[in-house]
Motif scaffolding. Sequence first.
Motif, PDB file in Angstrom:
ATOM      1  N   ILE A 151       0.843  -1.191   0.000  1.00 60.71           N
ATOM      2  CA  ILE A 151       0.000   0.000   0.000  1.00 60.71           C
ATOM      3  C   ILE A 151       0.880   1.243   0.000  1.00 60.71           C
ATOM      4  N   ALA A 152       0.243   2.405  -0.118  1.00 64.88           N
ATOM      5  CA  ALA A 152       0.983   3.663  -0.086  1.00 64.88           C
ATOM      6  C   ALA A 152       0.093   4.760   0.471  1.00 64.88           C
ATOM      7  N   THR A 153       0.701   5.787   1.023  1.00 65.32           N
ATOM      8  CA  THR A 153      -0.025   6.948   1.530  1.00 65.32           C
ATOM      9  C   THR A 153       0.702   8.209   1.092  1.00 65.32           C
ATOM     10  N   VAL A 154      -0.009   9.319   1.133  1.00 61.59           N
ATOM     11  CA  VAL A 154       0.562  10.621   0.802  1.00 61.59           C
ATOM     12  C   VAL A 154       0.324  11.555   1.980  1.00 61.59           C
ATOM     13  N   ASN A 155       1.386  12.195   2.425  1.00 60.53           N
ATOM     14  CA  ASN A 155       1.346  13.232   3.462  1.00 60.53           C
ATOM     15  C   ASN A 155       0.924  12.738   4.839  1.00 60.53           C
ATOM     16  N   TYR A 156       0.990  11.453   5.084  1.00 62.35           N
ATOM     17  CA  TYR A 156       0.902  10.923   6.441  1.00 62.35           C
ATOM     18  C   TYR A 156       1.457   9.503   6.419  1.00 62.35           C
ATOM     19  N   VAL A 157       1.995   9.084   7.557  1.00 63.79           N
ATOM     20  CA  VAL A 157       2.577   7.757   7.669  1.00 63.79           C
ATOM     21  C   VAL A 157       2.098   7.139   8.973  1.00 63.79           C
ATOM     22  N   GLU A 158       1.809   5.840   8.937  1.00 58.02           N
ATOM     23  CA  GLU A 158       1.306   5.133  10.119  1.00 58.02           C
ATOM     24  C   GLU A 158       2.145   3.882  10.342  1.00 58.02           C
ATOM     25  N   PHE A 159       2.415   3.576  11.618  1.00 58.99           N
ATOM     26  CA  PHE A 159       3.244   2.427  11.950  1.00 58.99           C
ATOM     27  C   PHE A 159       2.957   2.010  13.387  1.00 58.99           C
ATOM     28  N   PRO A 160       3.278   0.767  13.757  1.00 55.25           N
ATOM     29  CA  PRO A 160       3.023   0.316  15.125  1.00 55.25           C
ATOM     30  C   PRO A 160       4.025   0.907  16.113  1.00 55.25           C
ATOM     31  N   ALA A 161       3.558   1.283  17.290  1.00 58.36           N
ATOM     32  CA  ALA A 161       4.446   1.721  18.363  1.00 58.36           C
ATOM     33  C   ALA A 161       5.198   0.512  18.914  1.00 58.36           C
ATOM     34  N   GLY A 162       6.451   0.716  19.324  1.00 57.84           N
ATOM     35  CA  GLY A 162       7.256  -0.369  19.855  1.00 57.84           C
ATOM     36  C   GLY A 162       7.856  -1.275  18.805  1.00 57.84           C
ATOM     37  N   VAL A 238      -4.338  -1.281   7.543  1.00 59.25           N
ATOM     38  CA  VAL A 238      -3.866  -1.817   6.272  1.00 59.25           C
ATOM     39  C   VAL A 238      -5.010  -2.495   5.523  1.00 59.25           C
ATOM     40  N   GLU A 239      -5.793  -3.304   6.226  1.00 55.40           N
ATOM     41  CA  GLU A 239      -6.922  -3.981   5.591  1.00 55.40           C
ATOM     42  C   GLU A 239      -7.953  -2.987   5.071  1.00 55.40           C
ATOM     43  N   GLN A 240      -8.175  -1.931   5.816  1.00 53.00           N
ATOM     44  CA  GLN A 240      -9.142  -0.922   5.396  1.00 53.00           C
ATOM     45  C   GLN A 240      -8.694  -0.213   4.122  1.00 53.00           C
ATOM     46  N   ILE A 241      -7.410   0.126   4.034  1.00 51.90           N
ATOM     47  CA  ILE A 241      -6.906   0.778   2.828  1.00 51.90           C
ATOM     48  C   ILE A 241      -7.004  -0.158   1.626  1.00 51.90           C
ATOM     49  N   LYS A 242      -6.652  -1.422   1.809  1.00 53.23           N
ATOM     50  CA  LYS A 242      -6.735  -2.373   0.711  1.00 53.23           C
ATOM     51  C   LYS A 242      -8.164  -2.530   0.191  1.00 53.23           C
ATOM     52  N   ALA A 243      -9.131  -2.357   1.089  1.00 55.05           N
ATOM     53  CA  ALA A 243     -10.527  -2.568   0.702  1.00 55.05           C
ATOM     54  C   ALA A 243     -11.187  -1.330   0.112  1.00 55.05           C
ATOM     55  N   THR A 244     -10.702  -0.149   0.425  1.00 56.12           N
ATOM     56  CA  THR A 244     -11.431   1.067   0.054  1.00 56.12           C
ATOM     57  C   THR A 244     -10.661   2.024  -0.853  1.00 56.12           C
ATOM     58  N   ALA A 245      -9.335   1.996  -0.836  1.00 55.48           N
ATOM     59  CA  ALA A 245      -8.564   3.009  -1.562  1.00 55.48           C
ATOM     60  C   ALA A 245      -8.321   2.591  -3.013  1.00 55.48           C
ATOM     61  N   PRO A 246      -8.102   3.546  -3.903  1.00 55.68           N
ATOM     62  CA  PRO A 246      -7.759   3.218  -5.295  1.00 55.68           C
ATOM     63  C   PRO A 246      -6.317   2.739  -5.402  1.00 55.68           C
ATOM     64  N   THR A 264      -3.999  14.576   2.146  1.00 56.43           N
ATOM     65  CA  THR A 264      -3.633  13.172   2.314  1.00 56.43           C
ATOM     66  C   THR A 264      -4.326  12.302   1.274  1.00 56.43           C
ATOM     67  N   GLN A 265      -3.745  11.125   1.027  1.00 55.55           N
ATOM     68  CA  GLN A 265      -4.297  10.203   0.034  1.00 55.55           C
ATOM     69  C   GLN A 265      -3.817   8.796   0.368  1.00 55.55           C
ATOM     70  N   ASP A 266      -4.674   7.802   0.120  1.00 57.25           N
ATOM     71  CA  ASP A 266      -4.335   6.398   0.320  1.00 57.25           C
ATOM     72  C   ASP A 266      -4.341   5.670  -1.016  1.00 57.25           C
ATOM     73  N   TYR A 267      -3.528   4.601  -1.110  1.00 62.08           N
ATOM     74  CA  TYR A 267      -3.501   3.754  -2.306  1.00 62.08           C
ATOM     75  C   TYR A 267      -3.485   2.294  -1.865  1.00 62.08           C
ATOM     76  N   SER A 268      -4.341   1.499  -2.480  1.00 62.90           N
ATOM     77  CA  SER A 268      -4.483   0.088  -2.079  1.00 62.90           C
ATOM     78  C   SER A 268      -3.408  -0.804  -2.679  1.00 62.90           C
ATOM     79  N   SER A 269      -2.697  -0.320  -3.693  1.00 62.98           N
ATOM     80  CA  SER A 269      -1.608  -1.092  -4.289  1.00 62.98           C
ATOM     81  C   SER A 269      -0.625  -0.133  -4.934  1.00 62.98           C
ATOM     82  N   ILE A 270       0.580  -0.636  -5.184  1.00 63.94           N
ATOM     83  CA  ILE A 270       1.628   0.197  -5.766  1.00 63.94           C
ATOM     84  C   ILE A 270       2.305  -0.586  -6.889  1.00 63.94           C
ATOM     85  N   PRO A 271       2.816   0.108  -7.907  1.00 64.75           N
ATOM     86  CA  PRO A 271       3.539  -0.588  -8.984  1.00 64.75           C
ATOM     87  C   PRO A 271       4.778  -1.290  -8.443  1.00 64.75           C
TER      88      PRO A 271
END
Length: 323
Positions: A151-162, A238-246, A264-271
């Motif tokens: 997946i990919a995002t624009v102008n924000y990044v998310e990751f697990p703490a720890g 991650v599952e939500q982005i895969k299901a809803t984002a272009p 911000t923008q989400d992408y469900s797949s990347i080249p």
Amino acid sequence: MNLARGFRRMLAALSLAGFAALMSGCTDRMIVLNPKGVVGRHQLDLIVITTILCLVVIVPVIVMAFVFAWRYRSRNGGKADYRPDWEHNSKLETVWWGIPIVIIAILAAITVRYSHLLEPSRPLESEAEPLVIQVTSLDYKWLFQYPEQGIATVNYVEFPAGVPVRFELTSDAPMNSFWIPQLGGQIYTMSGMAMKLNLMADEPGTYMGSGANFSGEDFAKMRFDARAVTEKEFDHWVEQIKATAPALTDQGYDELARPGAMGTQDYSSIPEGLFDRIVNKYAHGAGHSHGGAAQAETDTDPDLGNQHDMDDMAGMSGMEHHH
């Protein structure tokens, strides 16, 4: 005379009041002094130690400047000794040469230790496997790719703490600087190069991220949120982005890379291989990489490789050829 003296005192008082007001407005923005990650804590330790060592010299010098000016001022009945022929004192020479030498030696030892400890590409110690996030600075936005999640995002990044995060960074625009102040120091993003930065958040939260290098008209808009969440929340995200984002296509990336600010923008797949193509886009046939994250296209094309070999042989007579 009294009027002029009173005016100067009032001006000094107003200046101090204004400075105090400005500093009070910055207290909630001094986020570098409120680290939320292991790298940020080490960097804060370094800031505190070096500041204290500098104050060991600065404070006595400032105090002595006022004491000497007061003690040796011109006045009737002064008690200070008048010694016009004085030129040397071994004890004083030892103090004002010895202390700086000791401080410089301590700073040198600290610099060597922390330079090794805070090497950006050095993996962080953790039982959890690091999460790889590929970062590309664009005009004027940030693209974050998650190669393992697809997946990919624009102008924000998310990751697990720890969980350690290994950022791999490049640029498809003018050089910039990637910075999440509460998690760690900045590192440059440069075209034709793939840099590495390892960070880890101690606890969930939203931390400010920013481009810390002037890169053009809208560089001030290159802000992003770095969201640290629980591992369960990250998996759900991650599952939500895969299901809803272009999906992000090659053509979509070309449009994204055009200069301009956006939200911000989400992408469900990347080249596949997009990050490496961005790195090699400016490599001119030879892979410029820091830490081995990208390889040259000629390494995988024997025909191109043979052509470069012939070019090298032809050019050796006039100059040394470097890849």
